[in-house]
Design a protein around this motif. Structure first.
Motif, PDB file in Angstrom:
ATOM      1  N   GLU A   1       6.502  -6.348 -25.774  1.00 44.47           N
ATOM      2  CA  GLU A   1       5.898  -5.095 -26.244  1.00 44.47           C
ATOM      3  C   GLU A   1       5.602  -4.264 -25.009  1.00 44.47           C
ATOM      4  OE1 GLU A   1       2.473  -6.207 -28.533  1.00 44.47           O
ATOM      5  OE2 GLU A   1       3.635  -7.534 -29.803  1.00 44.47           O
ATOM      6  N   GLY A   2       6.524  -3.395 -24.637  1.00 47.73           N
ATOM      7  CA  GLY A   2       6.338  -2.600 -23.427  1.00 47.73           C
ATOM      8  C   GLY A   2       6.878  -3.321 -22.205  1.00 47.73           C
ATOM      9  N   GLU A   3       6.366  -2.932 -21.064  1.00 45.66           N
ATOM     10  CA  GLU A   3       6.824  -3.480 -19.787  1.00 45.66           C
ATOM     11  C   GLU A   3       6.317  -4.905 -19.575  1.00 45.66           C
ATOM     12  OE1 GLU A   3       6.333  -2.276 -15.133  1.00 45.66           O
ATOM     13  OE2 GLU A   3       6.506  -0.660 -16.604  1.00 45.66           O
ATOM     14  N   MET A   4       7.169  -5.747 -19.012  1.00 48.36           N
ATOM     15  CA  MET A   4       6.784  -7.132 -18.725  1.00 48.36           C
ATOM     16  C   MET A   4       5.731  -7.140 -17.614  1.00 48.36           C
ATOM     17  SD  MET A   4       8.408  -9.034 -20.797  1.00 48.36           S
ATOM     18  CE  MET A   4       8.531 -10.685 -20.175  1.00 48.36           C
ATOM     19  N   PRO A   5       4.700  -7.977 -17.726  1.00 43.17           N
ATOM     20  CA  PRO A   5       3.632  -8.005 -16.724  1.00 43.17           C
ATOM     21  C   PRO A   5       3.940  -8.867 -15.499  1.00 43.17           C
ATOM     22  CG  PRO A   5       3.057  -9.427 -18.547  1.00 43.17           C
ATOM     23  CD  PRO A   5       4.366  -8.769 -18.902  1.00 43.17           C
ATOM     24  N   PHE A   6       5.191  -9.292 -15.345  1.00 49.46           N
ATOM     25  CA  PHE A   6       5.567 -10.129 -14.203  1.00 49.46           C
ATOM     26  C   PHE A   6       6.973  -9.757 -13.737  1.00 49.46           C
ATOM     27  CE2 PHE A   6       7.058 -12.325 -17.934  1.00 49.46           C
ATOM     28  CZ  PHE A   6       8.287 -12.852 -17.564  1.00 49.46           C
ATOM     29  N   ALA A   7       7.343 -10.234 -12.556  1.00 47.81           N
ATOM     30  CA  ALA A   7       8.663  -9.957 -11.981  1.00 47.81           C
ATOM     31  C   ALA A   7       9.637 -11.052 -12.417  1.00 47.81           C
ATOM     32  CB  ALA A   7       8.568  -9.870 -10.466  1.00 47.81           C
TER      33      ALA A   7
ATOM     34  N   PRO B   1       6.002 -14.706 -10.147  1.00 37.95           N
ATOM     35  CA  PRO B   1       5.171 -13.762  -9.412  1.00 37.95           C
ATOM     36  C   PRO B   1       4.581 -12.727 -10.381  1.00 37.95           C
ATOM     37  CG  PRO B   1       7.478 -13.191  -9.110  1.00 37.95           C
ATOM     38  CD  PRO B   1       7.432 -14.421  -9.984  1.00 37.95           C
ATOM     39  N   VAL B   2       3.252 -12.547 -10.312  1.00 35.61           N
ATOM     40  CA  VAL B   2       2.569 -11.610 -11.208  1.00 35.61           C
ATOM     41  C   VAL B   2       1.652 -10.715 -10.376  1.00 35.61           C
ATOM     42  CG1 VAL B   2       1.021 -11.379 -13.200  1.00 35.61           C
ATOM     43  CG2 VAL B   2       2.575 -13.339 -13.051  1.00 35.61           C
ATOM     44  N   PRO B   3       1.776  -9.386 -10.515  1.00 36.96           N
ATOM     45  CA  PRO B   3       0.822  -8.515  -9.825  1.00 36.96           C
ATOM     46  C   PRO B   3      -0.604  -8.851 -10.253  1.00 36.96           C
ATOM     47  CG  PRO B   3       2.676  -7.233 -10.659  1.00 36.96           C
ATOM     48  CD  PRO B   3       2.797  -8.627 -11.242  1.00 36.96           C
ATOM     49  N   ALA B   4      -1.507  -8.944  -9.289  1.00 35.02           N
ATOM     50  CA  ALA B   4      -2.892  -9.333  -9.573  1.00 35.02           C
ATOM     51  C   ALA B   4      -3.518  -8.455 -10.656  1.00 35.02           C
ATOM     52  CB  ALA B   4      -3.729  -9.294  -8.298  1.00 35.02           C
ATOM     53  N   GLY B   5      -3.179  -7.187 -10.681  1.00 36.44           N
ATOM     54  CA  GLY B   5      -3.723  -6.275 -11.686  1.00 36.44           C
ATOM     55  C   GLY B   5      -3.213  -6.526 -13.089  1.00 36.44           C
ATOM     56  N   ASN B   6      -2.194  -7.357 -13.222  1.00 37.30           N
ATOM     57  CA  ASN B   6      -1.611  -7.662 -14.533  1.00 37.30           C
ATOM     58  C   ASN B   6      -2.081  -9.013 -15.081  1.00 37.30           C
ATOM     59  OD1 ASN B   6      -0.203  -5.297 -14.311  1.00 37.30           O
ATOM     60  ND2 ASN B   6       1.810  -6.235 -14.097  1.00 37.30           N
TER      61      ASN B   6
ATOM     62  N   PHE C   1       4.715 -21.891  -2.278  1.00 36.26           N
ATOM     63  CA  PHE C   1       4.861 -21.218  -3.571  1.00 36.26           C
ATOM     64  C   PHE C   1       5.167 -19.734  -3.398  1.00 36.26           C
ATOM     65  CE2 PHE C   1       2.608 -24.956  -5.203  1.00 36.26           C
ATOM     66  CZ  PHE C   1       3.323 -25.202  -6.354  1.00 36.26           C
ATOM     67  N   TYR C   2       4.513 -19.082  -2.447  1.00 35.17           N
ATOM     68  CA  TYR C   2       4.712 -17.642  -2.268  1.00 35.17           C
ATOM     69  C   TYR C   2       6.101 -17.309  -1.743  1.00 35.17           C
ATOM     70  CZ  TYR C   2      -0.288 -16.889  -3.065  1.00 35.17           C
ATOM     71  OH  TYR C   2      -1.544 -16.824  -3.610  1.00 35.17           O
ATOM     72  N   THR C   3       6.607 -18.082  -0.797  1.00 34.87           N
ATOM     73  CA  THR C   3       7.956 -17.785  -0.311  1.00 34.87           C
ATOM     74  C   THR C   3       8.997 -18.136  -1.374  1.00 34.87           C
ATOM     75  OG1 THR C   3       8.125 -19.905   0.848  1.00 34.87           O
ATOM     76  CG2 THR C   3       7.390 -18.021   2.138  1.00 34.87           C
ATOM     77  N   ALA C   4       8.711 -19.123  -2.201  1.00 28.58           N
ATOM     78  CA  ALA C   4       9.647 -19.496  -3.262  1.00 28.58           C
ATOM     79  C   ALA C   4       9.856 -18.349  -4.255  1.00 28.58           C
ATOM     80  CB  ALA C   4       9.167 -20.742  -3.989  1.00 28.58           C
ATOM     81  N   ILE C   5       8.799 -17.596  -4.539  1.00 25.62           N
ATOM     82  CA  ILE C   5       8.916 -16.483  -5.489  1.00 25.62           C
ATOM     83  C   ILE C   5       9.147 -15.143  -4.785  1.00 25.62           C
ATOM     84  CG2 ILE C   5       7.606 -17.558  -7.351  1.00 25.62           C
ATOM     85  CD1 ILE C   5       5.153 -15.863  -6.408  1.00 25.62           C
ATOM     86  N   ILE C   6       9.334 -15.198  -3.473  1.00 20.60           N
ATOM     87  CA  ILE C   6       9.514 -13.984  -2.667  1.00 20.60           C
ATOM     88  C   ILE C   6       8.375 -13.006  -2.980  1.00 20.60           C
ATOM     89  CG2 ILE C   6      11.154 -12.261  -1.833  1.00 20.60           C
ATOM     90  CD1 ILE C   6      13.363 -13.908  -3.259  1.00 20.60           C
ATOM     91  N   ARG C   7       7.166 -13.497  -2.809  1.00 21.35           N
ATOM     92  CA  ARG C   7       5.949 -12.756  -3.140  1.00 21.35           C
ATOM     93  C   ARG C   7       5.897 -11.406  -2.440  1.00 21.35           C
ATOM     94  NH1 ARG C   7       0.103 -13.676  -0.767  1.00 21.35           N
ATOM     95  NH2 ARG C   7      -1.163 -12.655  -2.358  1.00 21.35           N
ATOM     96  N   GLU C   8       5.513 -10.392  -3.199  1.00 26.28           N
ATOM     97  CA  GLU C   8       5.293  -9.059  -2.662  1.00 26.28           C
ATOM     98  C   GLU C   8       3.794  -8.789  -2.579  1.00 26.28           C
ATOM     99  OE1 GLU C   8       7.568  -6.311  -5.045  1.00 26.28           O
ATOM    100  OE2 GLU C   8       9.471  -7.225  -4.428  1.00 26.28           O
ATOM    101  N   GLU C   9       3.409  -7.826  -1.782  1.00 27.37           N
ATOM    102  CA  GLU C   9       2.000  -7.471  -1.605  1.00 27.37           C
ATOM    103  C   GLU C   9       1.327  -7.294  -2.963  1.00 27.37           C
ATOM    104  OE1 GLU C   9      -1.411  -6.878   0.485  1.00 27.37           O
ATOM    105  OE2 GLU C   9       0.537  -7.281   1.409  1.00 27.37           O
TER     106      GLU C   9
END
Length: 120
Positions: free
Chosen positions: A95-101, A10-15, A54-62
């Protein structure tokens, strides 16, 4: 036949760009350590399932999207040897915060049972 590591992340769309850059850097390391192919695919046409998808498998958040990835190796032995070296490689440190959960990433190793490609 080849051995495959598969991932669903799961990756935030902004990332998206930060994830793409991180994935490209990691892909080069995988190839350097013996992978024959690395694919990162951003979800584009994911249908909701009646029981699971796919979305329920990764417990997708908004605001998150699904990324489906795989790494092809010559065989499991090459994969196992490579992963040990890759995880010890300083270049794999974020390098810094990971861009995914990462806590909701799904992954595993798979032995190929059918491998067919069209000639180009």
């Amino acid at each position: 036949m080849s051995y495959v590591d598969g991932f669903l992340v799961p990756v935030p769309a902004g990332n998206k760009e930060a994830y793409r850059a991180m994935a490209a850097k990691a892909a080069a390391l995988f190839i350097e350590h013996g992978a024959t192919r690395v694919v990162e695919a951003w979800g584009d046409d994911i249908k909701p399932g009646k029981t699971n998808d796919f979305y329920t498998a990764i417990i997708r958040e908004e605001g998150e999207e699904a990324v489906f990835s795989w790494i092809e190796w010559p065989d499991r032995e090459a994969r196992n040897a490579a992963w040990e070296k890759i995880m010890a490689d300083e270049r794999m440190k974020p390098e810094g915060e990971m861009p995914f959960a990462g806590a909701r990433m799904i992954y595993g190793g798979f032995d190929s049972i059918v491998d067919l490609s069209a000639e180009k």
